[in-house]
Every structure is written in C-alpha cells, then in structure tokens.
Design a protein around this motif. Structure first.
Motif, short mmCIF file in Angstrom:
data_model
loop_
_atom_site.label_atom_id
_atom_site.label_comp_id
_atom_site.label_asym_id
_atom_site.label_seq_id
_atom_site.Cartn_x
_atom_site.Cartn_y
_atom_site.Cartn_z
N TYR A 154 -9.69 10.13 8.89
CA TYR A 154 -10.74 10.07 7.88
C TYR A 154 -12.11 10.35 8.48
CZ TYR A 154 -7.72 7.48 4.52
OH TYR A 154 -6.74 7.08 3.65
N ARG A 209 0.84 -1.20 0.00
CA ARG A 209 0.00 0.00 0.00
C ARG A 209 0.86 1.24 0.00
NH1 ARG A 209 -5.61 -0.59 1.48
NH2 ARG A 209 -5.98 -2.82 1.42
N LYS A 210 0.29 2.30 -0.52
CA LYS A 210 1.04 3.55 -0.58
C LYS A 210 0.89 4.30 0.73
CE LYS A 210 2.51 3.35 -4.83
NZ LYS A 210 2.80 1.93 -4.80
N TRP A 252 -14.47 2.80 4.32
CA TRP A 252 -13.19 2.62 3.63
C TRP A 252 -12.68 1.19 3.65
CZ3 TRP A 252 -14.70 7.10 5.86
CH2 TRP A 252 -14.75 8.19 4.99
N TYR A 294 -13.98 7.55 -3.32
CA TYR A 294 -13.11 6.90 -2.34
C TYR A 294 -12.07 7.88 -1.81
CZ TYR A 294 -10.74 2.75 -0.49
OH TYR A 294 -10.22 1.78 0.30
N ASN A 295 -11.70 8.85 -2.64
CA ASN A 295 -10.61 9.74 -2.28
C ASN A 295 -11.04 11.15 -1.90
OD1 ASN A 295 -8.00 8.16 -2.82
ND2 ASN A 295 -9.23 7.73 -4.61
N ARG A 301 -6.46 4.22 -5.63
CA ARG A 301 -7.29 3.08 -5.26
C ARG A 301 -8.75 3.51 -5.32
NH1 ARG A 301 -3.98 -0.31 -2.59
NH2 ARG A 301 -5.74 -1.55 -1.90
N PRO A 320 -5.77 -0.47 12.09
CA PRO A 320 -4.70 -1.13 12.84
C PRO A 320 -3.90 -0.14 13.70
CG PRO A 320 -3.96 -0.65 10.61
CD PRO A 320 -5.28 0.04 10.80
N ASN A 323 -2.92 8.19 4.56
CA ASN A 323 -3.64 7.12 5.24
C ASN A 323 -4.27 7.62 6.53
OD1 ASN A 323 -3.38 5.03 3.46
ND2 ASN A 323 -1.49 4.26 4.38
N HIS A 324 -5.16 6.79 7.04
CA HIS A 324 -5.86 7.16 8.27
C HIS A 324 -5.11 6.69 9.52
CE1 HIS A 324 -9.06 7.46 11.27
NE2 HIS A 324 -8.61 6.27 11.66
N PHE A 362 -11.56 -1.01 5.87
CA PHE A 362 -10.40 -1.59 6.54
C PHE A 362 -10.61 -1.59 8.05
CE2 PHE A 362 -8.08 2.10 8.27
CZ PHE A 362 -8.66 3.14 7.56
N SER A 421 -4.82 12.46 -1.52
CA SER A 421 -5.49 11.17 -1.68
C SER A 421 -4.62 10.04 -1.14
CB SER A 421 -5.77 10.89 -3.17
OG SER A 421 -6.78 11.75 -3.62
N GLU A 429 -12.30 -3.42 -2.84
CA GLU A 429 -11.35 -2.38 -3.17
C GLU A 429 -10.53 -2.77 -4.39
OE1 GLU A 429 -8.07 -1.71 -0.66
OE2 GLU A 429 -8.37 0.45 -0.70
C1 SAM Z 1 -7.59 6.99 -0.15
S1 SAM Z 1 -6.73 5.54 0.07
C2 SAM Z 1 -5.26 5.99 0.87
C3 SAM Z 1 -4.02 5.62 0.10
C4 SAM Z 1 -3.76 4.15 0.04
N1 SAM Z 1 -3.03 3.70 1.20
C5 SAM Z 1 -3.02 3.69 -1.23
O1 SAM Z 1 -2.35 2.67 -1.18
O2 SAM Z 1 -3.15 4.34 -2.26
C6 SAM Z 1 -7.75 4.86 1.30
C7 SAM Z 1 -7.51 3.41 1.57
O3 SAM Z 1 -6.23 3.20 2.09
C8 SAM Z 1 -6.27 2.17 3.05
N2 SAM Z 1 -5.90 2.71 4.36
C9 SAM Z 1 -5.90 4.00 4.76
N3 SAM Z 1 -5.45 4.10 6.01
C10 SAM Z 1 -5.17 2.85 6.42
C11 SAM Z 1 -4.67 2.29 7.62
N4 SAM Z 1 -4.38 3.04 8.67
N5 SAM Z 1 -4.50 0.96 7.65
C12 SAM Z 1 -4.80 0.17 6.63
N6 SAM Z 1 -5.29 0.63 5.46
C13 SAM Z 1 -5.46 1.95 5.36
C14 SAM Z 1 -7.68 1.65 3.13
O4 SAM Z 1 -7.80 0.56 2.27
C15 SAM Z 1 -8.44 2.83 2.60
O5 SAM Z 1 -9.66 2.43 2.09
#
Ligand code: SAM
Length: 562
Positions: free
Chosen positions: A480, A185-186, A506, A398-399, A355, A511, A444-445, A508, A441, A546
């Motif tokens: 978020y 994940r980003k 969202w 989503y974003n 995403r 964690p 993360n949360h 997830f 975008s 997703e």
């Molecule tokens: C708008 S995107 C954020 C960027 C994303 N992490 C990416 O890889 O592009 C939102 C999604 O990121 C993931 N995400 C955001 N915060 C997270 C967290 N604290 N732990 C796990 N997944 C998270 C969830 O799947 C969420 O629905």
C-alpha cells in the motif's frame, strides 16, 4: 412494516433502487403512451394468464398431501431462478404485467392458491425497477397472508444472493478468489500456481480521477490517463464551453467512453441516457451549466479526488443500468466488474461489501453534486442522501489506488490528516490520479508483498503481477506504501516510516513477516524511536473508525440463519 424481515427486504431493495429507476420510468411512460403493439401484447398475455390460473386451480384440487409453504417456496425459488429473466425493457414490462395479473387472479381463488399467487407477485418484483415501491404497493393491495409469503420469498432469495456472491465474483479467469480469514477480514488467494513475473490478472477501474492540477492541463487523457504530447494530433482538448471540466482525451474512443460513463451527465449539456431512451424536453440548460460550473470551481479549489470519484460513480451506476434497459445483453466490455458473471450482481452489490473509513465530507460538497444531478435527471438527487454520500466517499478513498508516476506534483498545503492517500507503492505524491478497482480493493498489504500493482500500458489498466512464485491457495498481497528503503534510509527508519503511514492511512498495525523479522533486529536506541509508530498504532485500537466488517458480518450471518 414492523416485521424485522421486511425491514431487511427494504434495506436490500433500497440499495438497488438508486440505479435504473429514472430512465426506466421515463421509458415506461413513453411506451405506455405511444406503443399500441405493446398494449396488444398485453391482451394476448392476459389470455395466457387465464389458462394458467385454471391449471393451477385443478392441480391444487388434485393434491391432498401438500408440502409445507416453506418447502414450496424454496422449490419455487429454485424454479424461478432457473427461468429466463427478460432482459429488454419491453420484455420486462410484458412479463411484469403478466405476472401481476396472474397473481391477482390466483389470489382471488382463495387460500389454496396463495403460494402460486405469491410466486407470481414475486416474479413481477424481480423485474420491477423500484422494488421498494412495489413492496409497499403489495402491502396495501395484496391479502396479508400472500404479502407475508412474498416477503418470505424475498428473504430467501436475498440470503441466497448474499451467500453466493463470492462464488460468482471474481470470475474464474482472474486466477484469484476472495475468502474470509480467521478474523473475518477478506483476503485474496491464488486459485492456481503462478510464477514470479507472471500477470495474475488485469483490471480496469470503475471510476478514475486525474489529480486536480492535471485535469484541465491537457497533459493527460481524462479517461485512461495516457500522457498526451503537444504534437499529438489525435488528442482531443475540449474547451470549457463543451466540457465544464476542460478535460482532454487521447482518442475518440476515450472521449465516448468517458461521456457514456459519466461526463455527459456531469460536465456537458448532452443527454446522459442512451439514444434509445427519450429525455425530458424541458431541461434547464442554463441551470445545468451553472450547477456544473459551481461543482468544477469547488473541485479546483479543494483539489481532492473524493467528490469527483463519487459523482462519477453515481453517474456510472446510471450508465450501467440504463444500458441494460436498451440492450438485450449488456456484456462486460472490460474487466471492470460493473457486472459480475455467473450471478445477477450489480455495482451496488460490489460496493456494499467494501470496507471504509468514516470521513466527514465538507458540508457544501453534497449539495453541489446533488444540484448537478437534479438539473439533468430531476429526481436522481434524491437517491444520494447525506449518509449514502458519506459512505461512498469513505469507500472510494479507502480503496482507491494511485495510478501512474510523475515528479512534478505540487506539495499539498492541506494538514496531513486532511490529505487524501491512495494505495500506491510509489507514494500518493507521485501519482497522476486515483482510480477505484473492484477486485483489487480486496488485496491486503504486506511489506514483502507477493504481487505488485503495475500500469504497463501507461493507462489506468491495472496489471497485478506476481513478485515471487505464488502457490495455489497463497495470499496475493500488494504494497500500500513505498516499502523499499529510500537512499540513505536505515532499515529501522524505513520500517518505522511505512508502519506509521499504514497506521495513519489505513489504520492497522502491520503484522507482516518482514516487520516482525526486522523488529527483532532493532537496537535499543531504534526501539526507543518506535514510540511514534506505537502512538499511531495504539490509536487504531482506541478509535477504530473503520466500518464495513460489522455490516458485512451481519449480512452474512443473516444469510446463514436463513
Ligand atoms: C482496502 S481494504 C483491504 C481488504 C480488506 N482486508 C477487507 O476485509 O475487505 C484495506 C484494509 O484492510 C486491512 N488490511 C489490509 N492489509 C492488512 C494486513 N496486512 N493486516 C491487517 N489488516 C490489513 C486494513 O484494515 C486496511 O485498512
């Protein structure tokens, strides 16, 4: 094309095709018919081509220890990339013609000049507005061996572009970078130490949409969301005759920006193209008005931001690309990343990396938007296929980030699962509107975030501010959802509320450290209450809707392979 590599090329090129095409073709046609200077220039270029072909020929005859084609192609690609790319339409046209005739002449000299011929054809491809079409033309017209070399060059370039993206975006001045974590994940990381209270970066949205009940209320600027006072003499309130949506603006500047970016195309009878570009004379204004009225009626009935965010995004793409056709440089006016510095990336390059959750837009939605586009720029609607539209809505929703704060929003009557949610620490129910930000975008949360989303100027200009000291390399996370316990809400209830919202909205199971810490202190009874949140979180695992990572993963993989 049966070759998997060429399918790859088509897929990449297809994503870029939907943008400048139309205006470019109109402009090109106009120049060809009207500009004798342009034709003269072409004749001059032709002489230059003949000279270069002769030189290539003698060089090829002189070298008997030739490197392999792939090495040559790699070197050539580096060389091509370091060359100046023409920026105006006129320069592009001349360059295109020169390279194609150079390619043709080199190709006619036999296999020893196949590589330089392919390079010339490839250079022409770089400036052609509809690369897919040109590849198809090449396939029919260019000798097979040279066509294969062109495809190899395109794949080499595509791989480099994919892998280099996050080196160019975001620009260094933003103080953050985007990296992948161990799960692929980003995440957003700080590139320097930042003290609590400091602004990490500022960002403008690519597109923004006021909440449906506010759009024609005259209370907010439709472009920047600034609140308008009744006594505000600079406010511009447009009637539905002039602007089908009945929008208001805080200033001429916002009105003009809004028009250029999307409104002229979607909600007026004006030309959506820059003044330098000719528009067709036989535009059906009655049809245009009727199509806009139907779309507006739908937006007012549905009260959802998704369709308008997407329609504005498509229009913004047209605006960004057509602006490039008439200006030598189209500098980034504001931090909205419609272009990214250091690299040759476009809005679609950003977009394809986001995403999204798969959503099912209503059947009537796309035809309404397509009709508006078709009536103004016939042909544009063909680029908005059902699949592309569905993906765009998913990505926008989503974003999107909730902007502003108010307490008078009517309660939604939609089912909870049909309600649109935005990422906002004050709650979607309190927002003024929703906006889509390229860089943010990626944030993360966390329930104990290191940064907060703020709008200090009372507009859509987002300031991401450190909520605690952040060290270089630390993650920049935001909330978020509303993470502060409401009055009278227990820690356990607040924890459950936000976790349910995160799981539903969202998808997830949060964690974060705060959830973990607070989870340890739950009483037996509170643990019993966890069933609701667990039910939602388990759904995340079982029906993971997703999308995004697998595509992106595949693209990055193919970049590595190449
Ligand atoms: C708008 S995107 C954020 C960027 C994303 N992490 C990416 O890889 O592009 C939102 C999604 O990121 C993931 N995400 C955001 N915060 C997270 C967290 N604290 N732990 C796990 N997944 C998270 C969830 O799947 C969420 O629905």
């Amino acid at each position: 094309m049966s070759n998997p590599k060429s399918r790859n090329v088509l897929a990449i090129a297809a994503a870029t095709v939907a943008t400048g095409v139309l205006a470019y073709l109109v402009y090109f046609d106009y120049k060809r018919r009207n500009d004798s200077q342009f034709r003269k220039k072409l004749r001059k270029e032709k002489k230059r081509v003949n000279k270069t072909v002769a030189e290539e020929k003698s060089q090829s005859a002189a070298s008997d220890t030739a490197p392999s084609d792939t090495e040559l192609l790699r070197e050539a690609l580096e060389q091509v990339k370091s060359e100046h790319v023409p920026s105006t339409s006129e320069e592009k046209e001349t360059y295109f013609m020169t390279q194609v005739s150079m390619g043709e002449q080199l190709a006619s000299q036999g296999p020893s000049l196949h590589v330089p011929a392919a390079i010339a054809f490839y250079k022409a491809l770089r400036v052609y507005p509809t690369p897919v079409e040109l590849i198809m033309i090449y396939q029919k017209t260019v000798p097979e061996a040279i066509f294969k070399l062109i495809i190899d060059l395109t794949n080499l370039d595509a791989a480099a572009r994919i892998s280099n993206y996050y080196n160019c975006f975001p620009p260094k001045s933003m103080n953050v970078e985007i990296k992948s974590n161990e799960t692929g994940r980003k995440i957003m990381l700080a590139t320097k130490d930042i003290a609590a209270g400091e602004t990490i970066y500022k960002e403008f949205p690519v597109v923004a949409v006021l909440d449906a009940d506010l759009e024609s209320s005259g209370k907010y600027c439709s472009h920047c969301f600034r609140e308008l006072q009744d006594s505000d003499s600079s406010a511009i309130r447009l009637s539905e005759d002039v602007n089908s949506l009945g929008s208001s603006y805080c200033s001429e500047e916002c009105l003009n920006n809004s028009k250029t970016q999307s409104t002229s195309l979607l909600f007026t009878l004006e030309s959506p193209l820059p003044p330098e570009l000719p528009t067709s004379e036989d535009i059906d204004n009655e049809g245009r008005k009727a199509a806009q009225a139907k779309f507006v009626e739908y937006l007012q009935k549905e009260k959802r931001a998704g369709p308008l965010l997407v329609a504005r995004f498509i229009s913004r793409q047209v605006a960004v690309e057509t602006a490039k056709l008439v200006k030598k440089d189209a500098p980034m006016q504001t931090n909205d990343f419609t272009t990214a510095d250091g690299g040759d990336y476009m809005l679609v390059d950003h977009m394809e990396r986001f995403r999204y959750l798969e959503v099912q837009p209503k059947e009537e939605e796309l035809p309404l938007i397509a009709n508006v586009l078709q009536k103004t720029l016939p042909g544009l609607e063909q680029f908005v296929t059902k699949d592309r539209y569905t993906t765009l809505v998913g990505k926008m929703l989503y974003n999107a980030i909730g902007v502003g704060s108010r307490d008078d929003k009517p309660e939604s009557t939609a089912r909870p699962e049909d309600q649109e949610k935005t990422r906002t620490p004050v709650g979607t129910q309190k927002q003024v509107g929703a906006a889509f930000y390229t860089l943010s975008s990626y944030a993360n949360h966390s329930c104990a975030p290191s940064a907060k989303l703020t709008f200090p100027s009372g507009t859509t200009e987002l300031h991401v501010v450190a909520s605690k000291d952040i060290k270089m390399g630390d993650e920049v996370s935001v909330a978020y959802v509303d993470v502060s316990p409401a009055e009278g809400e227990s820690i356990a209830d607040a924890r459950r509320r936000r976790r349910v919202e995160l799981a539903r909205g969202w998808r997830f199971a949060c964690p974060c450290e705060l959830c973990e810490e607070e989870g340890k202190d739950l009483t037996k009874e509170e643990k019993g209450h966890e069933s609701e949140e667990k039910k939602d979180e388990s759904k995340v695992e079982f029906e993971d809707l997703e999308r995004g990572m697998e595509q992106q993963g595949a693209a990055e993989k193919s970049a590595e392979v190449e």
